[in-house]
Scaffold this motif. Structure first.
Motif, mmCIF file in Angstrom:
data_model
loop_
_atom_site.group_PDB
_atom_site.id
_atom_site.type_symbol
_atom_site.label_atom_id
_atom_site.label_comp_id
_atom_site.label_asym_id
_atom_site.label_seq_id
_atom_site.Cartn_x
_atom_site.Cartn_y
_atom_site.Cartn_z
ATOM 1 N N LYS A 48 -9.824 8.266 8.660
ATOM 2 C CA LYS A 48 -10.740 9.439 8.538
ATOM 3 C C LYS A 48 -10.637 10.515 9.002
ATOM 4 O O LYS A 48 -9.367 10.630 10.818
ATOM 5 C CB LYS A 48 -12.137 8.804 9.486
ATOM 6 N N PRO A 49 -11.315 12.026 8.751
ATOM 7 C CA PRO A 49 -11.975 11.739 7.512
ATOM 8 C C PRO A 49 -11.434 12.608 5.655
ATOM 9 O O PRO A 49 -12.248 12.936 5.294
ATOM 10 C CB PRO A 49 -12.831 13.288 7.992
ATOM 11 N N TYR A 50 -9.825 11.900 6.440
ATOM 12 C CA TYR A 50 -9.012 12.054 4.538
ATOM 13 C C TYR A 50 -9.792 11.079 4.124
ATOM 14 O O TYR A 50 -10.033 9.549 4.390
ATOM 15 C CB TYR A 50 -8.087 12.726 5.193
ATOM 16 N N LYS A 51 -8.802 11.049 2.366
ATOM 17 C CA LYS A 51 -9.107 10.531 1.591
ATOM 18 C C LYS A 51 -7.949 10.262 1.163
ATOM 19 O O LYS A 51 -7.220 11.501 1.027
ATOM 20 C CB LYS A 51 -10.497 10.240 0.697
ATOM 21 N N THR A 52 -7.417 9.237 0.141
ATOM 22 C CA THR A 52 -6.292 8.734 -0.602
ATOM 23 C C THR A 52 -7.099 9.294 -1.940
ATOM 24 O O THR A 52 -7.666 8.621 -2.733
ATOM 25 C CB THR A 52 -5.786 7.715 -0.318
ATOM 26 N N GLU A 53 -6.071 9.961 -2.789
ATOM 27 C CA GLU A 53 -6.202 10.557 -4.186
ATOM 28 C C GLU A 53 -4.872 9.529 -5.227
ATOM 29 O O GLU A 53 -3.458 10.774 -5.074
ATOM 30 C CB GLU A 53 -6.637 11.410 -4.879
ATOM 31 N N THR A 54 -4.523 8.644 -5.640
ATOM 32 C CA THR A 54 -3.218 8.126 -6.096
ATOM 33 C C THR A 54 -2.847 9.024 -7.781
ATOM 34 O O THR A 54 -4.126 9.855 -8.376
ATOM 35 C CB THR A 54 -2.816 6.907 -6.182
ATOM 36 N N LYS A 55 -1.596 10.280 -7.115
ATOM 37 C CA LYS A 55 -1.754 10.608 -9.239
ATOM 38 C C LYS A 55 -0.961 9.811 -9.564
ATOM 39 O O LYS A 55 -0.847 9.809 -10.867
ATOM 40 C CB LYS A 55 -0.186 12.005 -8.207
ATOM 41 N N SER A 56 -0.079 9.235 -8.547
ATOM 42 C CA SER A 56 1.033 8.339 -9.979
ATOM 43 C C SER A 56 1.674 6.881 -8.929
ATOM 44 O O SER A 56 1.640 7.189 -8.001
ATOM 45 C CB SER A 56 2.330 8.761 -11.255
ATOM 46 N N MET A 57 1.701 5.416 -10.111
ATOM 47 C CA MET A 57 2.545 5.055 -9.028
ATOM 48 C C MET A 57 3.094 3.790 -10.134
ATOM 49 O O MET A 57 2.583 3.547 -11.090
ATOM 50 C CB MET A 57 1.254 3.603 -8.237
ATOM 51 N N ASP A 58 3.888 3.025 -9.651
ATOM 52 C CA ASP A 58 5.195 2.481 -10.113
ATOM 53 C C ASP A 58 5.326 1.509 -9.237
ATOM 54 O O ASP A 58 6.849 1.749 -8.432
ATOM 55 C CB ASP A 58 6.026 3.538 -10.896
ATOM 56 N N PHE A 59 4.848 0.439 -9.265
ATOM 57 C CA PHE A 59 5.100 -0.098 -8.111
ATOM 58 C C PHE A 59 6.561 -0.936 -8.307
ATOM 59 O O PHE A 59 6.208 -2.252 -8.982
ATOM 60 C CB PHE A 59 4.152 -0.746 -7.629
ATOM 61 N N THR A 60 7.945 -0.922 -8.691
ATOM 62 C CA THR A 60 8.884 -1.106 -8.972
ATOM 63 C C THR A 60 10.403 -0.909 -8.140
ATOM 64 O O THR A 60 9.991 0.131 -7.728
ATOM 65 C CB THR A 60 9.220 -1.203 -10.816
ATOM 66 N N GLU A 61 10.910 -1.060 -8.179
ATOM 67 C CA GLU A 61 12.457 -1.267 -7.765
ATOM 68 C C GLU A 61 12.805 0.640 -8.413
ATOM 69 O O GLU A 61 12.853 -0.078 -9.385
ATOM 70 C CB GLU A 61 13.353 -2.297 -7.159
ATOM 71 N N GLY A 62 13.192 1.327 -7.599
ATOM 72 C CA GLY A 62 13.763 2.224 -8.606
ATOM 73 C C GLY A 62 11.841 3.523 -8.731
ATOM 74 O O GLY A 62 12.204 4.528 -9.323
ATOM 75 N N GLY A 63 10.739 3.220 -8.822
ATOM 76 C CA GLY A 63 9.631 3.397 -9.251
ATOM 77 C C GLY A 63 8.787 4.158 -7.379
ATOM 78 O O GLY A 63 9.639 4.019 -6.988
ATOM 79 N N ALA A 64 8.189 5.148 -7.989
ATOM 80 C CA ALA A 64 7.420 6.157 -7.097
ATOM 81 C C ALA A 64 6.238 6.238 -6.975
ATOM 82 O O ALA A 64 4.941 5.308 -7.984
ATOM 83 C CB ALA A 64 7.680 7.004 -7.185
ATOM 84 N N TRP A 65 5.394 6.136 -5.751
ATOM 85 C CA TRP A 65 4.170 6.156 -5.357
ATOM 86 C C TRP A 65 3.382 7.794 -4.865
ATOM 87 O O TRP A 65 4.483 8.170 -4.386
ATOM 88 C CB TRP A 65 3.140 5.436 -4.229
ATOM 89 N N ILE A 66 2.950 8.557 -5.668
ATOM 90 C CA ILE A 66 2.721 10.161 -5.670
ATOM 91 C C ILE A 66 1.671 9.519 -5.202
ATOM 92 O O ILE A 66 0.555 9.480 -6.691
ATOM 93 C CB ILE A 66 3.467 10.894 -6.930
ATOM 94 N N TYR A 83 10.177 3.786 -4.124
ATOM 95 C CA TYR A 83 10.219 2.407 -3.452
ATOM 96 C C TYR A 83 11.730 1.880 -3.468
ATOM 97 O O TYR A 83 12.363 1.979 -4.717
ATOM 98 C CB TYR A 83 8.993 1.220 -4.520
ATOM 99 N N ARG A 84 12.641 0.536 -2.300
ATOM 100 C CA ARG A 84 13.742 0.388 -2.829
ATOM 101 C C ARG A 84 13.912 -1.238 -3.514
ATOM 102 O O ARG A 84 14.788 -1.558 -4.029
ATOM 103 C CB ARG A 84 14.252 0.496 -1.215
ATOM 104 N N LYS A 85 12.847 -1.936 -2.401
ATOM 105 C CA LYS A 85 13.056 -3.278 -2.515
ATOM 106 C C LYS A 85 12.087 -4.413 -3.025
ATOM 107 O O LYS A 85 11.366 -3.312 -1.910
ATOM 108 C CB LYS A 85 14.268 -4.073 -1.701
ATOM 109 N N ILE A 86 11.775 -4.740 -3.294
ATOM 110 C CA ILE A 86 10.428 -5.589 -3.705
ATOM 111 C C ILE A 86 10.586 -7.368 -3.762
ATOM 112 O O ILE A 86 10.823 -7.466 -4.769
ATOM 113 C CB ILE A 86 9.431 -5.024 -4.636
ATOM 114 N N GLU A 87 9.695 -7.915 -2.913
ATOM 115 C CA GLU A 87 10.001 -9.031 -3.472
ATOM 116 C C GLU A 87 7.981 -9.440 -3.009
ATOM 117 O O GLU A 87 7.699 -9.660 -1.696
ATOM 118 C CB GLU A 87 10.672 -10.356 -2.033
ATOM 119 N N PRO A 88 7.754 -9.816 -4.070
ATOM 120 C CA PRO A 88 6.640 -10.265 -4.425
ATOM 121 C C PRO A 88 6.050 -10.850 -3.630
ATOM 122 O O PRO A 88 5.826 -12.253 -3.297
ATOM 123 C CB PRO A 88 5.941 -10.377 -5.709
ATOM 124 N N GLN A 89 4.318 -10.452 -2.708
ATOM 125 C CA GLN A 89 4.073 -11.132 -1.909
ATOM 126 C C GLN A 89 5.063 -11.433 -0.276
ATOM 127 O O GLN A 89 4.382 -12.207 0.179
ATOM 128 C CB GLN A 89 2.909 -12.369 -2.748
#
Length: 321
Positions: A48-66, A83-89
């Motif tokens: 607070k008091p900021y808020k987040t607004e996602t422009k794009s998200m690719d939640f995969t290894e090699g993907g990115a969240w902007i 994102y570099r490495k993902i092991e679900p949950q």
């Protein structure tokens, strides 16, 4: 913040790193979703008091969240996570940094390598976080930016989101009586649709009535919510005829949903016992596609979703003690 939830924060200048361990009052599946789905991240990630607004998200290894960190004056600080490495949950790692609106990194600022490990801890979930930096200078610069204070506020935002969802579910379901409901998803016009249904059936909305994303939580300390979804419907219930209940929520494209006729409606069953909920889920979903496994959810329910072998969507929901 719930004082019973573990929060440990330490800095290791010899290894140019920050270590955080934080517990949340929700199961593993829901906490994982809160950290990896943009529609939920937008509700709590910014202090607070900021808020987040996602422009794009690719939640995969090699993907990115902007995403943008938006000030009350609508000044946007753009950020990027690769994102570099993902092991679900279980685990994910990603390298973050400041960037422009197109995702081009600003190398004048240090980047943080996040390693996040998720562990079930009874009814709670523990997240163990290690942030590493290339140099001590980078580490001290991040600390000087007020990282600890900002991250602490973000964690409290997530606590509030979890608590609000849990309270909302308890408020609307007071007893163990089994019932069958119809759950509807709309691309942003839930309120319009339900006011139309209300005019036809001449009934009143259940609980507190219309619950909006901007109402989380109702005590005025709600986490930041993106302006585009603040007035949208979080949950609404309308009794119609024959003791049947229509439920609904907004699931617009701004939150990453792609609704089409057929996937925007579920038959929602609320069995009398946990055992009956599991039996119905297992038997009805046989030969179909499970879209959300039957699990204990942060809003106080044993819940799951699936599409049966004939293409019909179902929700199974049992309210926990």
């Amino acid at each position: 913040m719930n004082s019973n939830l573990l929060f440990d924060f330490s800095v290791n200048k010899e290894e140019n790193s920050i270590h955080v361990t934080r517990d949340f009052a929700a199961n593993l599946s829901l906490v994982w979703d809160a950290w990896t789905k943009p529609e939920i991240l937008d509700l709590w990630w910014a202090p607070k008091p900021y808020k987040t607004e996602t422009k794009s998200m690719d939640f995969t290894e090699g993907g990115a969240w902007i995403f943008g960190m938006v000030s009350p004056e609508n000044e946007v600080h753009w950020c990027r996570v690769d994102y570099r490495k993902i092991e679900p949950q279980k685990f994910y790692s990603g390298l973050d940094g400041f960037c422009d609106e197109d995702g081009v990194l600003n190398m004048e600022f240090p980047r943080s390598l996040w390693n996040n490990e998720f562990t079930a801890k009874g009814e709670n979930t523990s997240v163990n976080i290690t942030l590493k930096y290339e140099s001590l200078e980078d580490l001290e610069k991040i600390i000087g930016f007020g990282f600890k204070e900002g991250f602490t506020m973000a964690m409290e935002n997530l606590d509030q989101y979890i608590e609000a969802k849990f309270n909302l579910r308890n408020e609307l379901k007071k007893d163990r009586s089994p019932r069958v409901c119809t759950y509807l998803n709309f691309p942003g016009n839930t309120e319009e649709a339900f006011k139309f249904y209300q005019s036809v059936f001449k009934t009143e909305f259940s609980g507190k009535g219309i619950q909006r994303f901007g109402d989380i939580p109702a005590d005025g300390n709600h986490p930041p919510v993106a302006e585009v979804i603040k007035k949208m419907i979080l949950h609404i219930e309308l009794p119609i005829t024959g003791n049947h209940v229509l439920m609904g929520t907004d699931a617009p494209k701004e939150m990453g949903f792609n609704l089409t006729s057929g996937n925007n409606m579920h038959i929602a069953l609320e069995p009398e016992t946990r055992e009956e909920a599991k039996r119905i889920f297992d038997e009805l979903s046989e030969g179909g596609t499970v879209t959300m496994p039957l699990e204990d959810m942060f809003f106080g329910a044993y819940f799951g979703e699936f599409r049966d072998k004939y293409g019909i969507n179902w929700m199974i929901n049992y309210t926990n003690d």
